[in-house]
Design a protein around this motif. Structure first.
Motif, PDB file in Angstrom:
ATOM      1  N   TRP A   6       0.809  -1.227   0.000  1.00  0.00           N
ATOM      2  CA  TRP A   6       0.000   0.000   0.000  1.00  0.00           C
ATOM      3  C   TRP A   6       0.841   1.276   0.000  1.00  0.00           C
ATOM      4  O   TRP A   6       0.292   2.370  -0.075  1.00  0.00           O
ATOM      5  N   ASN A   7       2.160   1.167   0.108  1.00  0.00           N
ATOM      6  CA  ASN A   7       3.012   2.358   0.142  1.00  0.00           C
ATOM      7  C   ASN A   7       4.455   1.971  -0.148  1.00  0.00           C
ATOM      8  O   ASN A   7       4.784   0.777  -0.243  1.00  0.00           O
ATOM      9  N   ASP A   8       5.319   2.966  -0.251  1.00  0.00           N
ATOM     10  CA  ASP A   8       6.748   2.685  -0.444  1.00  0.00           C
ATOM     11  C   ASP A   8       7.563   3.077   0.788  1.00  0.00           C
ATOM     12  O   ASP A   8       8.775   3.287   0.692  1.00  0.00           O
ATOM     13  N   LEU A   9       6.925   3.154   1.943  1.00  0.00           N
ATOM     14  CA  LEU A   9       7.606   3.532   3.176  1.00  0.00           C
ATOM     15  C   LEU A   9       8.803   2.633   3.492  1.00  0.00           C
ATOM     16  O   LEU A   9       9.850   3.135   3.914  1.00  0.00           O
ATOM     17  N   PRO A  10       8.730   1.307   3.288  1.00  0.00           N
ATOM     18  CA  PRO A  10       9.888   0.460   3.609  1.00  0.00           C
ATOM     19  C   PRO A  10      11.145   0.777   2.791  1.00  0.00           C
ATOM     20  O   PRO A  10      12.238   0.353   3.169  1.00  0.00           O
ATOM     21  N   PHE A  11      10.984   1.500   1.677  1.00  0.00           N
ATOM     22  CA  PHE A  11      12.135   1.853   0.847  1.00  0.00           C
ATOM     23  C   PHE A  11      12.764   3.181   1.261  1.00  0.00           C
ATOM     24  O   PHE A  11      13.772   3.591   0.689  1.00  0.00           O
ATOM     25  N   LYS A  12      12.207   3.835   2.262  1.00  0.00           N
ATOM     26  CA  LYS A  12      12.703   5.141   2.693  1.00  0.00           C
ATOM     27  C   LYS A  12      13.636   4.995   3.903  1.00  0.00           C
ATOM     28  O   LYS A  12      13.438   4.122   4.749  1.00  0.00           O
ATOM     29  N   PRO A  13      14.660   5.874   3.986  1.00  0.00           N
ATOM     30  CA  PRO A  13      15.580   5.809   5.139  1.00  0.00           C
ATOM     31  C   PRO A  13      14.879   5.966   6.482  1.00  0.00           C
ATOM     32  O   PRO A  13      15.354   5.463   7.501  1.00  0.00           O
ATOM     33  N   SER A  14      13.745   6.645   6.493  1.00  0.00           N
ATOM     34  CA  SER A  14      13.034   6.897   7.747  1.00  0.00           C
ATOM     35  C   SER A  14      12.306   5.655   8.278  1.00  0.00           C
ATOM     36  O   SER A  14      11.910   5.625   9.446  1.00  0.00           O
TER      37      SER A  14
END
Length: 359
Positions: free
Chosen positions: A188-196
């Motif tokens: 549902w998102n690309d959050l796991p690909f972000k440094p945060s």
């Protein structure tokens, strides 16, 4: 910290979540992943944190155990994604939100994605994100999310840019649960690909576990952190003599931090609200260095230089020889006097003595 991740059994559903919690050797997390449909009552309850990662539902017995575990101090994160049965989760005792529906942003909102742009900067989870752009959460793109309606007393700690709640915490009187309105994989998102992502997961886990990164021992002179617990409270220190004193002014909110410096070695008790822990304060390390010493260093440490010898009244090698020569002169004189005395006694005893007759 003992962490249990329960998911719906999709391939690699918890891959990114587990990777974030085990990304370094010095992290305080021990992680186990399991299928929510197979978990038993006995398996749920001993953990510090349980993450229900987009789980459809639980058995009635496990649901009851889940509620009891939270009341006894277990931290719980519920992720409401594609697999979650919203009606079932709403009925869980103490659930802080009413999950209304699942939203596809492109279909229902007239734009491609939404962003997580607003969050409580004073909250324990988000404090490390202040003052940095590299670890900002607002770069993650959310294609879908679950529309949440907070129940009375629940706290919204993060929002999407359209105002919809992204992360909600249970009320103060029933702390210990957080609900995330999207997935923690790439569905549902690309959050796991972000440094945060890694920092967000770490901070959420620490917060829910009431984790305080205070070591068990410190050395005098070090600043010792006191971190606000989930419930907050006035920070106090009980020193080895039993005297209690406050640290700073007012209450320490969850995630906030203050420091104190001990003035004497011994055992100290740190208290924040109802939470407490014991730590040891040791004397400075240079007062008890037990490391091995190289033999040459040991010899050098007890030998005196010529300058030190002259200063302290001892002698260097050349001075010793000169002193010895002066002393030998006295020995020669004494030996000559002794020999002369012996010769004189011998001569005196060798003379014939005259005998006087009495008539």
């Amino acid at each position: 910290l003992n962490v249990l991740i329960l998911d719906a059994g999709r391939p690699k559903q918890s891959f990114h979540l587990k990777a974030a919690l085990t990304a370094g050797e010095d992290l305080p997390f021990g992680v186990k992943v399991g299928n929510a449909s197979a978990v038993t009552v006995e398996e749920l309850g001993s953990q510090d944190i349980v993450i229900f990662n987009d789980v459809p539902r639980l058995s009635d017995a496990v649901r009851t155990r889940m509620v009891d575990a939270r009341k006894s101090g277990q931290g719980q994160l519920v992720v409401l994604g594609k697999e979650a049965d919203l009606g079932w989760w709403e009925a869980v005792n103490g659930f802080p939100v009413k999950p209304a529906r699942k939203v596809n942003v492109a279909t229902e909102r007239g734009k491609t994605v939404v962003y997580l742009t607003s969050y409580d900067k004073n909250h324990g989870i988000f404090k490390p994100f202040q003052g940095t752009t590299r670890l900002g959460l607002n770069t993650a793109q959310f294609f879908s999310y679950t529309e949440l309606q907070p129940k009375p007393g629940a706290q919204v700690v993060a929002n999407f840019d359209n105002g919809a709640p992204a992360l909600v915490e249970s009320p103060v009187e029933d702390r210990g649960m957080m609900v995330f309105a999207s997935s923690l994989d790439t569905l549902w998102n690309d959050l796991p690909f972000k440094p945060s992502f890694v920092l967000f997961v770490h901070q959420t886990a620490r917060y829910l576990a009431r984790y305080n990164a205070v070591k068990a021992w410190y050395t005098m002179g070090e600043g010792i952190p006191i971190v606000g617990t989930l419930d907050g409270g006035v920070p106090r220190v009980v020193n080895p003599s039993g005297t209690q004193e406050s640290v700073g002014e007012g209450e320490l909110k969850s995630g906030e931090q203050r420091f104190f410096s001990p003035e004497a070695p011994g055992f100290y008790e740190l208290r924040v609200g109802r939470d407490s822990r014991i730590l040891a304060i040791n004397p400075p390390a240079n007062e008890g260095n037990l490391e091995m010493m190289v033999p040459e260093d040991l010899i050098a440490s007890v030998q005196s230089t010529e300058a030190e010898a002259r200063t302290t009244g001892t002698f260097a090698t050349d001075d010793k020889l000169e002193y010895a020569r002066r002393q030998m002169g006295w020995w020669y004189l004494l030996m000559i006097a002794l020999i002369a005395g012996i010769v004189e006694l011998y001569i005196a005893n060798s003379r014939p003595q005259s005998v006087r007759r009495v008539g």
